[in-house]
Design an enzyme around this catalytic site. Sequence first.
Site, PDB file in Angstrom:
ATOM      1  N   ASP A 128      -2.832  -5.257 -19.162  1.00  0.00           N
ATOM      2  CA  ASP A 128      -2.811  -3.846 -19.141  1.00  0.00           C
ATOM      3  C   ASP A 128      -3.729  -3.715 -20.528  1.00  0.00           C
ATOM      4  O   ASP A 128      -3.583  -4.258 -21.681  1.00  0.00           O
ATOM      5  CB  ASP A 128      -1.510  -3.197 -19.339  1.00  0.00           C
ATOM      6  CG  ASP A 128      -0.921  -3.159 -18.034  1.00  0.00           C
ATOM      7  OD1 ASP A 128      -1.626  -3.351 -16.960  1.00  0.00           O
ATOM      8  OD2 ASP A 128       0.247  -3.270 -18.078  1.00  0.00           O
ATOM      9  N   ARG A 129      -4.325  -2.376 -20.907  1.00  0.00           N
ATOM     10  CA  ARG A 129      -4.997  -1.996 -21.834  1.00  0.00           C
ATOM     11  C   ARG A 129      -4.193  -2.444 -23.294  1.00  0.00           C
ATOM     12  O   ARG A 129      -4.852  -2.791 -24.363  1.00  0.00           O
ATOM     13  CB  ARG A 129      -5.442  -0.450 -21.915  1.00  0.00           C
ATOM     14  CG  ARG A 129      -6.122   0.125 -23.064  1.00  0.00           C
ATOM     15  CD  ARG A 129      -5.760   1.420 -23.037  1.00  0.00           C
ATOM     16  NE  ARG A 129      -4.618   2.084 -23.083  1.00  0.00           N
ATOM     17  CZ  ARG A 129      -3.899   3.149 -22.692  1.00  0.00           C
ATOM     18  NH1 ARG A 129      -4.534   3.736 -21.673  1.00  0.00           N
ATOM     19  NH2 ARG A 129      -2.791   3.471 -22.641  1.00  0.00           N
TER      20      ARG A 129
END
Length: 339
Positions: A128-129
Amino acid sequence: MTKLPLPLLLSPPAGAASPLRSLLPPTRRLAAMSAAETTAAVSGEYPSPVSPPYPAASKNVELRRAMTASARSAVFTSADVVFEDEWLAVVDKPAGVYCDSLLSAIPRPAASGDSATKPNLHLANRLDRDTSGLMIITKCNKVAGKLVKAFTDHKVKKTYLALCIGCPPRWEKIKICSGHGRSKHGAWRVYAMPDVGRSLPGGSVVRDMSTQFEVLGVNGKGQFREPYNFYTDDIESITVQEKAADQICNDGVKNSAILVRAYPQSGRTHQIRLHCQYLGFPIRGDVKYGGVIEWDGLECDGHALHAESLSFVHPITGLPVNVQSTLPSWAKDFISTMR
């Protein structure tokens, strides 16, 4: 808590996709999926998620973080390589950067003008970011296919560290098994295990997910230890059947800082984040899944989740590869206070 076995599904539950559907031609398969979805919608047979929806406040926070990450990713030029050979590289992704930006940030051989000599880079896994930690980048299609299959078949062992805020658990180690899927609004949610296989809006189905957790420290008390072979240990198990009960927690400890290590045994989107939310201690800064946006008077610029280690068999040499990441600052700070 009582150890509960996973339910045996001897026949597809209501709303489940038929095993024969995958044998249909693509056009007929889509028609069958659409018909099943329509039937489920009319009869109200879609399963209900057992975790809450995204908080309204998370929309603006996520937008702001996404814009910041896009700007950082555009100028990200140097990835920290922790292992590399002629077939693959393991890199340490920083938080707040999109993982695709790593493809242009790892050192490459001098360009010769001959495209055939340049590595064909692929991401074998994604984070995830706002999650930091280890990612594998392959350098040719053959290796990419083998490693993607290894991840799909759960042959790559992974550990994560998460700093959570909530009510301290009464257990030291636990395994949680649940369903996973998108609700009618497109949000990832936790579902009950008996709903695995049932149809969801959009044509997907509820899939199973399981994570093992160990508590490393609470409010500075505990002992940091290296990961161990969690997969062979007999530990207490929770099988999700319904919405989590409201936890009774004294005011003095309901906002405790809890360092946990997660051993995911499946690879569902936002799996660890969802399970931490369900267990009553969402990850710090994870506003999408109930985490606090401020801590110690400062606004969190992302969630405190780190991909700590990877263990896999090298797809070409057949030798074991075990890689450990450098700890992020929030983990170092917490560990430094532990006693």
